[in-house]
Structure formats: structure tokens, C-alpha cells
Design a protein around this motif. Structure first.
Motif, mmCIF file in Angstrom:
data_model
loop_
_atom_site.group_PDB
_atom_site.id
_atom_site.type_symbol
_atom_site.label_atom_id
_atom_site.label_comp_id
_atom_site.label_asym_id
_atom_site.label_seq_id
_atom_site.Cartn_x
_atom_site.Cartn_y
_atom_site.Cartn_z
ATOM 1 N N LEU A 253 1.101 1.433 -9.894
ATOM 2 C CA LEU A 253 0.484 2.751 -9.762
ATOM 3 C C LEU A 253 -0.844 2.718 -9.017
ATOM 4 O O LEU A 253 -1.172 3.645 -8.285
ATOM 5 C CB LEU A 253 0.297 3.387 -11.148
ATOM 6 N N GLY A 254 -1.624 1.675 -9.203
ATOM 7 C CA GLY A 254 -2.923 1.590 -8.543
ATOM 8 C C GLY A 254 -2.815 0.960 -7.179
ATOM 9 O O GLY A 254 -2.912 -0.259 -7.033
ATOM 10 N N ASP B 256 0.835 -1.201 0.000
ATOM 11 C CA ASP B 256 0.000 0.000 0.000
ATOM 12 C C ASP B 256 0.864 1.244 0.000
ATOM 13 O O ASP B 256 2.082 1.175 0.212
ATOM 14 C CB ASP B 256 -0.950 0.005 1.198
ATOM 15 N N GLY B 257 0.222 2.386 -0.233
ATOM 16 C CA GLY B 257 0.956 3.631 -0.384
ATOM 17 C C GLY B 257 1.694 4.067 0.861
ATOM 18 O O GLY B 257 2.812 4.587 0.780
ATOM 19 N N VAL B 258 1.103 3.871 2.019
ATOM 20 C CA VAL B 258 1.739 4.293 3.272
ATOM 21 C C VAL B 258 3.029 3.505 3.511
ATOM 22 O O VAL B 258 4.087 4.074 3.812
ATOM 23 C CB VAL B 258 0.773 4.120 4.457
ATOM 24 N N ALA B 259 2.944 2.183 3.379
ATOM 25 C CA ALA B 259 4.126 1.347 3.567
ATOM 26 C C ALA B 259 5.179 1.643 2.500
ATOM 27 O O ALA B 259 6.388 1.593 2.772
ATOM 28 C CB ALA B 259 3.732 -0.131 3.527
ATOM 29 N N ALA B 260 4.728 1.967 1.286
ATOM 30 C CA ALA B 260 5.664 2.273 0.204
ATOM 31 C C ALA B 260 6.474 3.523 0.526
ATOM 32 O O ALA B 260 7.698 3.555 0.336
ATOM 33 C CB ALA B 260 4.898 2.471 -1.102
ATOM 34 N N GLN C 44 1.837 9.765 -7.367
ATOM 35 C CA GLN C 44 2.024 10.724 -6.274
ATOM 36 C C GLN C 44 3.162 10.281 -5.357
ATOM 37 O O GLN C 44 3.937 11.111 -4.868
ATOM 38 C CB GLN C 44 0.736 10.877 -5.477
ATOM 39 N N ILE C 45 3.255 8.981 -5.131
ATOM 40 C CA ILE C 45 4.357 8.450 -4.317
ATOM 41 C C ILE C 45 5.692 8.752 -4.982
ATOM 42 O O ILE C 45 6.658 9.168 -4.331
ATOM 43 C CB ILE C 45 4.180 6.936 -4.107
#
Length: 219
Positions: free
Chosen positions: A52-53, A32-36, A61-62
Motif C-alpha cells: 500500500l505504501g 512504484d504506483g505508475v509502473a503498477a 487508490q491503485i
């Protein structure tokens, strides 16, 4: 060589982790984005495979945030988004390459090798140190005329040493390059891999620096 895999799909993530590990890469997988974002800021990876998704944050955005923060780790976008605008956006935001799913594992590996060669300023697939050569495509190691094909762990260790001949790597540095998060590493694991390589091609392929670590000679 440690790779950060940012992929939320369970099946794809498992398949890529297995395939990359078999090729000598140490894979850290986040979903997920937070962990990334946390993993990117922690660093230590040679390459990032970025979907990306993602839940918890869009991949573009990341990538934008990482580049804005000065994180220059090489990034290969791997996504189902095939539109031209998405590809242009990813590359303009700082991705090194863009690969659309579905893809063949062979192509992914070739693109990864190309990115890593560019990063190191090399055009050749071979790493050379004195009378030792390592082929990054076939994983063949040639030392003093003896040629063998290395296992995944052996290749990862030799690649780490041969990226910069003459540089001493400590046990901890080698473990970081060869093993991923959560992998149990026995105290003599590095010694065992080095012993096996030396038995195959000769002791001169890897030099021990007492109290410091290991190295390969400069060309």
C-alpha cells in the motif's frame, strides 16, 4: 503461474521474488504506483501482491482505479498497515485478502493458494485430469500410480495445463505462464520441461497436439 508483485522495498521484493520463484511462480516485480497501474492494465497475471505504501501512488487508490476500470485480477494486499480501517478499506475496494507484514512465507503461499482455489471454484488443493493428479501444496504429481515431486518449472507447466484439462496451450502461452518479464527463454525450453516430466511419470501425462501445442486429457 505469473504473479505481479507491487512492492517498493528492495529487500522485501527480492525475498518474495526468490521465495515465489522457488515455489513455481513466475514473478513480475514493479516498485512504484505508475509502473503498477501500467502492469495491471497490461494484464496476464493470475494474482497481484499489492503493497500500500508506494512512491507515485497509494496502493488503495491503485486498487480502486483498477476495479473501476473493470480489472478483476485477484489481489492480495501485503502491507505494514495493520489498522482495522485500512483492512476494511482494502477488502471493500475489492481485495481478495489482506496480510500484514511481517509474515511467514508459508502463510503467504497458503493464502495465495486459497485465493486461486476460490477463483477457480475449487475447494480441494488437488487438480485432477483423467488419471493424473497435481497437489498444489506439495507439488507432487501422480500419474497412473507413479508419484514424483516436481521442480518449480515443471510444476508451473503442469499447473498451467491442469487448470483446464482438455484445453490446448501453445508454446507461447506456456512460456507466458512459466517465465516472467526479462527472463531469457531458449527455443526448446518448453520441450525440455515436458520431456523431463514424461520421463518421470510417463508419456500419457501430457499429450502433444501436432501444430497446436500441448494438453492434458479431460477427467
Amino acid at each position: 503461474m505469473r504473479v505481479l508483485l507491487i512492492e517498493d522495498d528492495q529487500m522485501i521484493g527480492e525475498g518474495l521474488s526468490y521465495g515465489l520463484s522457488a515455489e513455481g511462480y513466475s514473478v513480475d516485480w514493479v516498485r512504484d504506483g505508475v509502473a503498477a497501474e501500467t502492469a495491471l492494465h497490461n494484464g496476464g497475471h493470475a494474482l497481484v501482491l499489492l503493497d500500500l505504501g508506494l512512491p507515485g501512488g497509494d496502493g488503495l487508490q491503485i486498487l480502486r482505479s483498477a476495479r473501476a476500470a473493470g480489472i478483476d485480477t485477484s489481489v492480495l494486499i501485503v502491507t505494514a498497515r495493520y489498522g482495522l480501517d485500512s483492512r476494511i478499506a482494502g477488502l471493500d475496494l475489492g481485495a481478495d485478502d489482506y496480510l500484514v507484514k511481517p509474515f511467514e512465507m508459508r502463510e503467504l503461499l497458503a493464502r495465495m493458494r486459497a485465493i486461486l482455489r476460490r477463483r477457480a471454484g475449487r475447494a480441494s488443493a488437488r487438480l485432477v485430469a483423467a488419471d493424473t493428479e497435481l497437489d498444489t501444496e506439495t507439488h507432487a504429481l501422480c500419474h497412473a500410480g507413479t508419484v514424483v515431486v516436481l521442480s518449480a518449472r515443471e510444476y508451473a507447466l503442469m499447473h498451467a495445463l491442469m487448470e483446464r484439462p482438455g484445453r490446448i496451450l501453445s508454446r507461447a502461452q506456456i512460456e507466458e505462464r512459466v517465465y516472467g518479464w526479462g527472463e531469457e527463454v531458449e527455443s526448446n525450453a518448453v520441450d525440455a520441461i515436458i520431456l523431463t516430466i514424461r520421463r518421470k511419470v510417463g508419456k500419457g501425462a501430457i499429450l502433444n497436439v501436432r501444430g497446436a501445442g500441448w494438453m492434458v486429457p479431460k477427467p
